[in-house]
Write a protein that holds these residues in place. Structure first.
Motif, PDB file in Angstrom:
ATOM      1  N   LYS A   1       0.793  -1.153   0.164  1.00 26.85           N
ATOM      2  CA  LYS A   1       0.135  -0.110  -0.080  1.00 26.85           C
ATOM      3  C   LYS A   1       0.842   1.309   0.220  1.00 26.85           C
ATOM      4  CE  LYS A   1      -3.829   2.238   2.511  1.00 26.85           C
ATOM      5  NZ  LYS A   1      -4.728   2.089   3.700  1.00 26.85           N
ATOM      6  N   ARG A   2       0.514   2.075  -0.813  1.00 25.85           N
ATOM      7  CA  ARG A   2       1.401   3.364  -0.865  1.00 25.85           C
ATOM      8  C   ARG A   2       0.984   4.391  -0.120  1.00 25.85           C
ATOM      9  NH1 ARG A   2       4.355   5.867  -4.557  1.00 25.85           N
ATOM     10  NH2 ARG A   2       4.355   8.139  -4.904  1.00 25.85           N
ATOM     11  N   SER A   3       1.921   4.835   0.690  1.00 28.88           N
ATOM     12  CA  SER A   3       1.870   5.834   1.678  1.00 28.88           C
ATOM     13  C   SER A   3       1.331   7.396   0.958  1.00 28.88           C
ATOM     14  CB  SER A   3       3.077   6.207   2.477  1.00 28.88           C
ATOM     15  OG  SER A   3       2.862   7.262   3.675  1.00 28.88           O
ATOM     16  N   PRO A   4       0.203   7.693   1.817  1.00 31.77           N
ATOM     17  CA  PRO A   4      -0.483   9.035   1.164  1.00 31.77           C
ATOM     18  C   PRO A   4       0.541  10.266   1.545  1.00 31.77           C
ATOM     19  CG  PRO A   4      -1.434   8.588   3.477  1.00 31.77           C
ATOM     20  CD  PRO A   4      -0.425   7.257   2.976  1.00 31.77           C
ATOM     21  N   GLU A   5       1.792   9.840   2.261  1.00 35.95           N
ATOM     22  CA  GLU A   5       2.796  10.986   2.384  1.00 35.95           C
ATOM     23  C   GLU A   5       3.796  11.134   1.339  1.00 35.95           C
ATOM     24  OE1 GLU A   5       3.037  13.558   4.496  1.00 35.95           O
ATOM     25  OE2 GLU A   5       0.933  12.981   5.331  1.00 35.95           O
ATOM     26  N   ARG A   6       3.905   9.953   0.549  1.00 36.77           N
ATOM     27  CA  ARG A   6       4.936   9.741  -0.054  1.00 36.77           C
ATOM     28  C   ARG A   6       4.871  10.450  -1.479  1.00 36.77           C
ATOM     29  NH1 ARG A   6       8.018   4.297  -0.869  1.00 36.77           N
ATOM     30  NH2 ARG A   6       7.681   4.178   1.139  1.00 36.77           N
TER      31      ARG A   6
ATOM     32  N   ALA B   1      16.714   8.073   6.889  1.00 37.21           N
ATOM     33  CA  ALA B   1      16.021   8.083   8.248  1.00 37.21           C
ATOM     34  C   ALA B   1      14.548   8.725   7.734  1.00 37.21           C
ATOM     35  CB  ALA B   1      16.808   9.304   9.206  1.00 37.21           C
ATOM     36  N   LEU B   2      14.831  10.015   6.730  1.00 38.43           N
ATOM     37  CA  LEU B   2      13.442  10.530   6.305  1.00 38.43           C
ATOM     38  C   LEU B   2      12.328   9.707   5.703  1.00 38.43           C
ATOM     39  CD1 LEU B   2      12.408  13.328   6.696  1.00 38.43           C
ATOM     40  CD2 LEU B   2      13.150  14.093   4.273  1.00 38.43           C
ATOM     41  N   GLU B   3      12.978   8.816   5.122  1.00 35.93           N
ATOM     42  CA  GLU B   3      12.287   7.707   4.275  1.00 35.93           C
ATOM     43  C   GLU B   3      11.670   6.499   5.250  1.00 35.93           C
ATOM     44  OE1 GLU B   3      10.210   6.322   0.921  1.00 35.93           O
ATOM     45  OE2 GLU B   3      11.608   7.925   1.025  1.00 35.93           O
ATOM     46  N   LEU B   4      12.327   6.122   6.103  1.00 39.28           N
ATOM     47  CA  LEU B   4      12.028   5.027   6.844  1.00 39.28           C
ATOM     48  C   LEU B   4      11.150   5.067   8.053  1.00 39.28           C
ATOM     49  CD1 LEU B   4      15.411   2.767   7.121  1.00 39.28           C
ATOM     50  CD2 LEU B   4      13.408   2.470   5.586  1.00 39.28           C
ATOM     51  N   LEU B   5      11.454   6.522   8.732  1.00 38.36           N
ATOM     52  CA  LEU B   5      10.915   7.070   9.978  1.00 38.36           C
ATOM     53  C   LEU B   5       9.526   7.659   9.606  1.00 38.36           C
ATOM     54  CD1 LEU B   5      13.837   8.771  11.832  1.00 38.36           C
ATOM     55  CD2 LEU B   5      13.007   6.323  11.904  1.00 38.36           C
ATOM     56  N   THR B   6       8.281   6.757   9.393  1.00 32.17           N
ATOM     57  CA  THR B   6       6.799   7.227   8.845  1.00 32.17           C
ATOM     58  C   THR B   6       6.042   6.600   9.794  1.00 32.17           C
ATOM     59  OG1 THR B   6       6.868   5.116   7.472  1.00 32.17           O
ATOM     60  CG2 THR B   6       7.750   7.295   6.441  1.00 32.17           C
ATOM     61  N   SER B   7       6.480   6.143  10.938  1.00 34.97           N
ATOM     62  CA  SER B   7       5.374   5.464  11.923  1.00 34.97           C
ATOM     63  C   SER B   7       5.908   5.690  13.192  1.00 34.97           C
ATOM     64  CB  SER B   7       4.982   3.896  11.750  1.00 34.97           C
ATOM     65  OG  SER B   7       6.162   3.261  11.914  1.00 34.97           O
ATOM     66  N   LYS B   8       4.898   5.811  14.264  1.00 36.84           N
ATOM     67  CA  LYS B   8       5.026   6.081  15.631  1.00 36.84           C
ATOM     68  C   LYS B   8       5.979   4.989  16.122  1.00 36.84           C
ATOM     69  CE  LYS B   8       1.994   5.163  18.774  1.00 36.84           C
ATOM     70  NZ  LYS B   8       0.971   5.461  19.680  1.00 36.84           N
ATOM     71  N   LYS B   9       5.918   3.779  15.886  1.00 36.58           N
ATOM     72  CA  LYS B   9       6.752   2.637  16.281  1.00 36.58           C
ATOM     73  C   LYS B   9       8.267   2.934  15.745  1.00 36.58           C
ATOM     74  CE  LYS B   9       5.365  -1.432  16.263  1.00 36.58           C
ATOM     75  NZ  LYS B   9       4.818  -2.875  15.858  1.00 36.58           N
TER      76      LYS B   9
ATOM     77  N   LEU C   1       3.568  13.840  14.376  1.00 31.40           N
ATOM     78  CA  LEU C   1       2.817  12.721  13.832  1.00 31.40           C
ATOM     79  C   LEU C   1       1.636  12.197  14.091  1.00 31.40           C
ATOM     80  CD1 LEU C   1       3.568  10.325  11.783  1.00 31.40           C
ATOM     81  CD2 LEU C   1       4.747   9.210  13.933  1.00 31.40           C
ATOM     82  N   HIS C   2       1.182  12.351  15.361  1.00 34.39           N
ATOM     83  CA  HIS C   2       0.061  12.301  15.896  1.00 34.39           C
ATOM     84  C   HIS C   2      -1.102  12.969  15.401  1.00 34.39           C
ATOM     85  CE1 HIS C   2      -3.331  11.556  18.956  1.00 34.39           C
ATOM     86  NE2 HIS C   2      -3.181  12.955  18.898  1.00 34.39           N
ATOM     87  N   PHE C   3      -0.581  14.353  15.102  1.00 34.31           N
ATOM     88  CA  PHE C   3      -1.825  15.212  14.495  1.00 34.31           C
ATOM     89  C   PHE C   3      -1.864  15.035  13.106  1.00 34.31           C
ATOM     90  CE2 PHE C   3      -0.987  18.572  18.163  1.00 34.31           C
ATOM     91  CZ  PHE C   3      -2.349  18.565  18.301  1.00 34.31           C
ATOM     92  N   ARG C   4      -0.828  14.569  12.452  1.00 42.87           N
ATOM     93  CA  ARG C   4      -1.076  14.206  10.977  1.00 42.87           C
ATOM     94  C   ARG C   4      -2.030  12.969  10.830  1.00 42.87           C
ATOM     95  NH1 ARG C   4      -1.883  15.641   6.222  1.00 42.87           N
ATOM     96  NH2 ARG C   4      -1.133  14.615   4.518  1.00 42.87           N
ATOM     97  N   VAL C   5      -1.695  12.109  11.553  1.00 42.98           N
ATOM     98  CA  VAL C   5      -2.487  10.730  11.343  1.00 42.98           C
ATOM     99  C   VAL C   5      -4.010  11.081  11.819  1.00 42.98           C
ATOM    100  CG1 VAL C   5      -3.151   8.571  12.616  1.00 42.98           C
ATOM    101  CG2 VAL C   5      -0.914   9.208  12.018  1.00 42.98           C
ATOM    102  N   PHE C   6      -4.093  12.061  12.890  1.00 44.76           N
ATOM    103  CA  PHE C   6      -5.534  12.713  13.219  1.00 44.76           C
ATOM    104  C   PHE C   6      -6.037  13.135  12.070  1.00 44.76           C
ATOM    105  CE2 PHE C   6      -8.417  15.756  14.933  1.00 44.76           C
ATOM    106  CZ  PHE C   6      -9.229  14.988  15.635  1.00 44.76           C
ATOM    107  N   GLN C   7      -5.488  13.974  11.235  1.00 44.73           N
ATOM    108  CA  GLN C   7      -5.887  14.945  10.190  1.00 44.73           C
ATOM    109  C   GLN C   7      -6.305  13.974   8.928  1.00 44.73           C
ATOM    110  OE1 GLN C   7      -2.910  17.238   8.040  1.00 44.73           O
ATOM    111  NE2 GLN C   7      -4.186  18.222   7.043  1.00 44.73           N
TER     112      GLN C   7
END
Length: 759
Positions: A3-8, A122-130, A172-178
């Motif tokens: 699944k393609r990330s909507p941010e990419r 780092a910018l490419e991989l760090l896309t989730s809270k975990k 990240l929390h606000f972006r997921v909420f949005q």
């Protein structure tokens, strides 16, 4: 299917914030490496990181961002390395300068490219809270280990990392909420100050507590430190440095070639591994090279040892009276004034060295070690300015105890630091300096010394009119045209001569290569020279930590990696003056100005003085700090230009964030018209509060008939966008943009006409 990330590939506010937080964390690591790396390495790495981050924030397609990054990073490399004198531009940009940059930018660009690559990964991989949490945990654990097991104080780095980590997680929390609740995001967006104030208050408390946390001494000793202290501070991996064999001291070689004070210089070359074992601490008010021994006879492969060269000694032995010994045969300093500086050296290992170390020329010494209160044997060689420590006599005596140490752990020396009148010695001719001087032993050159080395020295120094000016040119040539590495490629070497092979074949090496070449090329020009070995100054706690923690030791910490060699050149009545030909090192020479002020060689370099200053280019007159400011200012101008060019995209992007969804074409048409109306209001086209758009357009047509066609067309399209039930088409949207541009240009001309009429 993945699944393609909507941010990419999309530009969003979260992209900007994530880049910012990542930069804050990365700067903490650059701050940690600043005492370890060369200044130019730190500068080029910092500039690369900030450049790449700034471009990453621009709302451009990925391919354009990558292209822009490559161009600006190349420009930053040139600015920084030219500013530090690593590369001097010569010839045309293509191909001369491009070839020169390719030769001199290494190894600095590898640090720069590594920083860039790590940032992108780092910018490419760090896309989730975990993933962000794991990344932060790894950073904090690494800082905790370094803070515990090294002399570095990293609590502020930890505080900034925690601050950035919290900011990243909140973003990240606000972006997921949005993305998940767009309507809820719209309601939240209506109260940005209330939400933002609470977040900033929490962040400020965390940052202030972290930065201002008082230092607390550890209650328990960590296992590594306890084990290290138990093994005598060596870490368990050091072979005893000396052993008694037949009444003499024989130094044992390590199985692995590592950095440290050299014991045998008869055959130079090869590679080595850096060792960071602590050798000594030096408590002094003046930064200096810690001088050991000198050599004068070059064989073509290396330097003969002191016994072969011969020394005339003044021997001092007996109890230490607590008074500083002043040798009677200390050479007359001639025209030089000297600064008397006391330096207390505390050895941090159990090795036995042939000399006592000190800054420049030692004028006396006092042993502060209790084991040597009643017996201290020192031998002063005034001609070489060496203070030898000899345990040989003690080994031969009947009172020698096998378990007793052979080298003092603590001693104090008095160093006579020369204050060199730079302009005066720079103007002195060969006849003024060397007429009647007996310096033949320091002009020794082997019979089979390659002529091309001497010819190269003449070519490099041809523009110098005096010995000192020639030596400045020679020093600059070696620093700027050869690569520093601890593992030179010896497969390139064909010549039997060490200097010749370095200059014409290997073209890379470490201090022994540069210093020996400086000495021999100077001798080929008739300037007496000698080779010196000892230690570079080492490191000192930074000023901020010393101010905060009064109990912190301010002494210089000198380790095996600081082992160094350099050249001393003789200038008649001005004596021996150190020259540093190795890139990345700065000999702390002190110069006396005509107005009586004292400056160091580093100060002169930063202010544009030094070798070949008259021929320096424009950028060479600017300090590295000013160059960094210029480069960052240029990036800011470029960013402002990009914002101006993309102002329409930013305008619609702002409203897209407000709505929490993509704008329709009709909404874009309305927003574009509203933007035009704001511009027209500033240009004198007023519209009352109870006046409709149709009424305002009708009045403006009467005032300015040439606007009628554009105003009628725009009014027709905007009424369709606002009231028509049919979907607004792409062609209609293009018509609106064209008409607004046309009106913008027509009214802009009207403003100029009105201004001219008033004059």
């Amino acid at each position: 299917m993945m699944k393609r990330s909507p941010e990419r590939g999309l530009f969003s506010w979260y992209r900007i914030f994530s880049v910012f937080w990542l930069v804050v964390i990365a700067l903490q690591w650059i701050d940690f490496t600043e005492p370890i790396w060369l200044k130019q390495t730190t500068s080029i790495t910092s500039a690369t990181l900030l450049t790449v981050a700034a471009v990453e924030m621009l709302p451009l397609r990925a391919v354009w961002r990558w292209l822009l990054k490559a161009v600006i990073v190349l420009f930053v490399w040139r600015i920084v390395l030219v500013g530090y004198g690593v590369y001097v531009p010569e010839g045309r940009f293509f191909p001369d300068q491009l070839q020169g940059m390719a030769q001199h930018f290494t190894p600095y660009i590898w640090f720069s490219l590594s920083t860039w690559a790590l940032f992108e990964i780092a910018l490419e991989l760090l896309t989730s809270k975990k993933r962000v949490l794991l990344f932060l945990a790894a950073d904090l654990v690494a800082f905790a280990i370094l803070d515990s097991f090294t002399p570095y104080y990293l609590w502020q780095n930890v505080a900034w990392t925690v601050f950035a980590g919290l900011g990243w997680l909140v973003s990240l929390h606000f972006r997921v909420f949005q993305l998940k609740y767009p309507h809820g995001w719209n309601r939240l967006w209506r109260q940005p100050l209330k939400i933002g104030a609470n977040i900033l208050a929490i962040f400020a408390c965390v940052l202030l507590l972290g930065v201002n946390m008082p230092t607390v001494s550890p209650v328990l000793t960590d296992p590594y430190t306890a084990w290290k202290n138990r093994t005598g501070g060596s870490g368990g991996g050091v072979v005893p440095a000396a052993a008694s064999v037949g009444g003499t001291v024989t130094f044992l070689a390590q199985d692995e070639v590592i950095s440290g004070y050299s014991r045998d210089d008869t055959e130079l070359g090869g590679g080595f591994e850096f060792s960071y074992g602590l050798v000594m601490t030096v408590d002094t008010s003046v930064r200096s090279y810690w001088r050991g021994e000198t050599r004068r006879n070059y064989s073509g492969k290396g330097w003969s040892d002191g016994e072969e060269e011969g020394r005339q000694y003044d021997i001092y032995e007996g109890p230490s009276t607590g008074e500083v010994l002043m040798p009677e045969d200390t050479p007359d300093p001639g025209k030089l004034e000297t600064m008397r500086v006391e330096q207390t050296i505390t050895m941090q290992n159990e090795e036995v060295y042939p000399v006592l170390f000190g800054g420049y020329s030692i004028g006396g010494a006092e042993i502060l070690d209790e084991d040597f209160e009643n017996s201290a044997t020192m031998m002063w060689a005034p001609k070489e300015a060496e203070l030898h420590w000899s345990p040989v006599m003690e080994l031969a005596s009947s009172s020698y105890e096998p378990d007793r140490r052979l080298y003092p752990q603590k001693y104090k020396v008095v160093a006579n630091i020369p204050l060199i009148p730079l302009e005066e010695v720079r103007a002195a001719s060969f006849d003024e300096l060397y007429a009647g001087a007996e310096t033949n032993e320091y002009l020794q050159i082997p019979r089979n010394f390659p002529e091309r080395v001497s010819e190269l020295a003449r070519q490099v120094t041809a523009e110098g009119d005096t010995p000192y000016a020639k030596m400045e040119l020679l020093q600059a040539y070696l620093r700027q045209n050869f690569e520093y590495t601890n593992k030179p490629d010896l497969s390139r070497k064909e010549s039997e001569d060490f200097v010749d092979g370095f200059l014409f074949e290997i073209k890379q090496g470490y201090c022994d290569y540069f210093s020996t070449s400086m000495v021999m090329m100077a001798r080929s020009l008739g300037v007496p020279a000698r080779w010196v070995k000892g230690y570079a100054p080492g490191t000192q706690p930074n000023y901020e930590n010393m101010q905060r923690f009064g109990e912190m030791d301010t002494a210089y910490r000198v380790n095996n990696a600081d082992a160094h060699s350099w050249a001393e050149l003789y200038f008649g009545d001005y004596g021996w003056i150190p020259f540093e030909a190795t890139p990345g090192f700065d000999a702390p020479v002190m110069y006396e100005q005509e107005d009586g002020s004292i400056v160091t060689s580093v100060d002169l370099t930063q202010s544009g003085g030094g070798a070949a200053a008259e021929d320096a280019g424009l950028l060479d007159w600017i300090s590295p700090k000013a160059l960094r400011i210029i480069s960052f200012s240029a990036l800011a101008i470029l960013a402002a230009w990009a914002v101006y060019r993309l102002r329409s995209a930013l305008y619609y992007g702002f409203y897209r964030l407000r709505l929490g969804r993509p704008l329709t074409l009709s909404e874009k048409a309305v927003l574009e018209t509203q933007r035009l109306l704001r511009r027209l209001r500033h240009r004198g086209y007023s519209r009352s509060g109870d006046e409709t758009l149709r009424e305002a357009f009708a009045r403006w047509k009467l005032e300015k008939p040439e606007l009628q066609a554009a105003l009628d067309g725009l009014l027709r399209e905007i009424e369709r966008a606002s009231y028509s039930p049919q979907a607004f088409s792409e062609s209609q949207w293009r018509i609106v943009r064209e008409l607004t541009r046309k009106l913008n240009l027509q009214t802009r001309k009207r403003t100029k006409w009105r201004f001219a009429g008033r004059i």
